[in-house]
Design an enzyme around this catalytic site. Sequence first.
Site, PDB file in Angstrom:
ATOM      1  CG  HIS A 143      -1.685  -1.166   1.511  1.00  0.00           C
ATOM      2  ND1 HIS A 143      -2.789  -1.549   0.761  1.00  0.00           N
ATOM      3  CD2 HIS A 143      -1.526  -2.128   2.451  1.00  0.00           C
ATOM      4  CE1 HIS A 143      -3.275  -2.683   1.252  1.00  0.00           C
ATOM      5  NE2 HIS A 143      -2.527  -3.052   2.267  1.00  0.00           N
TER       6      HIS A 143
ATOM      7  CE  LYS B 297      12.002   8.013  22.382  1.00  0.00           C
ATOM      8  NZ  LYS B 297      11.368   9.220  22.951  1.00  0.00           N
TER       9      LYS B 297
END
Length: 223
Positions: free
Chosen positions: A121, A214
Amino acid sequence: MYDALKNSNLFNMDETIAADIFEGWDYPWEVLPEIGDFVVKLGNTLSEEEYDKIGEDVWIAKTASIAPTASITGPCIIGKNTEVRPGAFIRGKAIVGENCVVGNSTELKNVILFNNVQVPHYNYVGDSILGYKSHMGAGSITSNVKSDKTKVTINYQGEKLQTGLKKMGAILGNYVEVGCNSVLNPGTIIGSNTNIYPLSSVRGYIPKGCIFKKQANIVTKEM
């Protein structure tokens, strides 16, 4: 030296039609400039009983499913039982393995996708290699050119390794999961079985078997 970055530790060579391209090269970025010529060489050896040659240097497995609105430019090989969905844009120098999904509005350029890879996608994958059963979530992309247009380096344990390449996207080992809307910055290498949180900005080497929350918070998966 730099064993974690070697092709032999990132990829399952039994899960690609392109295994021969890795012969003689230790590291994945060394392979990227070879993809175009290799596609043509390999394509001309493929069985006419299993692959159709469409146009100039495009080979598509007879069992692949290609949407009428997909755009495919050679040199390119599409493997068996792979699905290329509406609006996909394959710009050439691409080897897409078996049982893959190239989704709506996904763009590929100068890539190797091992078998069972999903880019389903709104993905951009350029100058990159995606290992067996790796998956990129919706909207995640590989950024393949630095903003200052200098050659790509790889941040590895405090060192900067020179690739000599102006364009290099990301290298994903086997079973990597990239969360939705993440950006893999130029020269990113992700070890096998690692998960990337959605909305991440990733750069450098991320070890195998980890969860990337992160850049300053990468934890080892619990076994």
